[in-house]
Design an enzyme around this catalytic site. Structure first.
Site, PDB file in Angstrom:
ATOM      1  N   SER A 110       0.857  -1.187   0.000  1.00  0.00           N
ATOM      2  CA  SER A 110       0.000   0.000   0.000  1.00  0.00           C
ATOM      3  C   SER A 110       0.892   1.235   0.000  1.00  0.00           C
ATOM      4  O   SER A 110       2.122   1.140  -0.001  1.00  0.00           O
ATOM      5  CB  SER A 110      -0.907   0.015   1.236  1.00  0.00           C
ATOM      6  N   LYS A 111       0.258   2.400   0.019  1.00  0.00           N
ATOM      7  CA  LYS A 111       0.998   3.654  -0.057  1.00  0.00           C
ATOM      8  C   LYS A 111       1.949   3.844   1.114  1.00  0.00           C
ATOM      9  O   LYS A 111       2.931   4.590   1.002  1.00  0.00           O
ATOM     10  CB  LYS A 111       0.032   4.837  -0.142  1.00  0.00           C
TER      11      LYS A 111
END
Length: 475
Positions: A240-241
């Site tokens: 994820s980010k």
């Protein structure tokens, strides 16, 4: 064989989606099949045109050309509704007039799953009453009637997979506003587009029994399914980010080459069956088989990506790197535009820099001392190679400067002169080369010093050494 990549335009092209697209592309190219690109744009609240454009650009940058499309899921809404009405007519679906809040309240009070309440309420509404209520304009959703028993299918990656139908809710296939729901739409679309193989991420595995049931209820041929492992961050959690850049476009901006990204993504969850790691696109196509897709999730290793990119950079034709390097140099202050515009000179420079670089950005960074005469000096390199023993260093520099002034300006002659001087002075060649490297580039490390001299040219090289000698002599 017909495969598809079907992203939703609710975000940019994520590396996980790019890996899915790549596996489908490799399979289609290996088997002489077709790759269909379908944009699943029925989530009108979250869709963005710029996301669609970014997805198309990302696929094109990676070189994953599609054979049909882009098709848009929204174009098939009338067909989706026809499929729903057919299921209703055949008694395989039913109208649900329930108020969601009352369903939740009753389920909570009874301690049962909401789907049980929904089905019980549907049973007491006969078809005639349902028709009358619908004709009167009362809102309703349409639910698929999940049969008893179990649903099984053979997955290319996981083998035979079974799901108990008791664990599957009577899924909504048409919302009360008349819009189709994902599972129905994707089955309708894949059938209409003749998709024979569905290769996608493990996060879709829970959707598959619902879709298999819909294929069977509609009497449509089932595609072969294959669910590939998820991509994890270094901490073992889903990428994820928080792990850094996850959009393909971010890596393009950072100077990663598309062929390196393709190579890297292919090895996330698949292997060629041998020890190869650096592979061209054609080698990947030749080696790809879905049987070698791994069940275990893979870690997105940035260091591995950088290493692979470095290998592909070194192998890349220099002429194709020039526009990428120039684009980055244009944003740097102090670059001499005449030097940057000189094809022959820039080619010679990129030739010596690309073999040491990990990204195109690295090449531009290393090019700084070459494309401009104002550049920073590494304080550690200056202290170690100039100021540790100024008197000795000045002597080495003076003799080096004299030897270079008298030398033919090609790499072999320059190397012979410097190494010959070191032998004559009874010192290792590094005593001359290290101070010279700092004088020419400001750094302790660079490409081969004799290549650096040739690329910088006689006039600029001698001027930099003279300037450095003046600094070393200052007390």
């Amino acid at each position: 064989m017909r495969v598809r990549f079907a992203p939703s335009p609710t975000g940019y092209l994520h590396v996980g989606g790019a890996r899915t697209a790549l596996f489908n592309w490799l399979l289609a190219r290996k088997e002489g099949g077709a790759l269909v690109l379908r944009i699943e744009d029925t989530d009108r609240a979250r869709n963005r045109d710029e996301h669609t454009e970014a997805i198309l650009h990302g696929l094109s940058w990676l070189g994953l050309d599609w054979d049909e499309g882009p098709l848009f899921q929204s174009e098939g809404v009338a067909r989706h509704r026809r499929d729903v009405l057919r299921l209703l007519a055949e008694g395989k679906a039913y109208r649900d007039f329930s108020d969601p809040e009352s369903v939740k309240a009753e389920a909570a009070a009874r301690g049962v799953h909401p789907s049980k309440v929904v089905r019980e309420r549907a049973v007491v509404v006969d078809e005639g009453e349902a028709e009358r209520r619908a004709a009167a304009g009362e809102p309703f959703a349409v639910r698929f009637r999940v049969p008893d028993g179990e649903t099984s299918f053979v997955d290319l990656v996981h083998g035979k997979v079974r799901f108990a139908n008791d664990d599957i809710d009577d899924l909504v296939i048409l919302r009360s506003d008349g819009t189709p729901v994902y599972n129905l739409a994707v089955v309708s679309d894949d059938h209409a587009h003749g998709i024979t193989h569905v290769i996608r991420g493990d996060d879709h595995l829970s959707n598959t029994p619902k879709q298999v049931l819909l294929y069977r209820a509609l009497e449509y041929p089932e595609p072969v399914f294959g669910h590939v492992p998820l991509i994890l961050g270094a901490d073992g959690k889903r990428l994820s980010k928080r792990h850094g850049a996850t959009a393909v476009g971010d890596y393009e901006a950072q100077g990663i080459l598309p062929e390196a990204m393709v190579n890297f993504l292919a090895l996330l969850g698949w292997n060629p069956g041998d020890e190869r790691e650096v592979m061209t696109r054609s080698e990947l196509v030749d080696a790809f088989t879905p049987e070698r897709i791994l069940k275990k999730s893979s870690v997105f290793d940035l260091e591995k990506l950088a290493w692979l990119n470095g290998r592909h950079l070194a192998a890349r034709a220099t002429a194709t790197l020039l526009p990428l390097v120039r684009e980055r140099l244009a944003a740097r202050t102090g670059s001499d535009p005449d030097r940057v515009a000189d094809d022959a000179w820039m080619s010679a420079l990129v030739d010596i820099l690309k073999v040491r670089a990990r990204t195109v950005d690295d090449i531009a960074e290393q090019a700084g001392p070459f494309v401009g005469d104002e550049f920073p000096f590494d304080e550690g390199a200056v202290a170690k190679h100039w100021y540790k023993d100024r008197e000795a260093t000045a002597a080495y520099m003076e003799r080096t400067l004299a030897a270079l002034r008298a030398c033919e300006w090609d790499a072999d002659a320059l190397e012979e002169a410097v190494r010959g001087l070191a032998s004559e002075m009874g010192v290792g060649a590094g005593k001359l080369i290290h101070p010279l490297r700092v004088a020419l580039t400001g750094q302790a490390a660079s490409p081969g010093i004799f290549d650096v001299l040739v690329v910088l040219g006689r006039k600029r090289s001698l001027a930099r050494l003279e300037n450095a000698l003046g600094r070393v002599r200052v007390t």
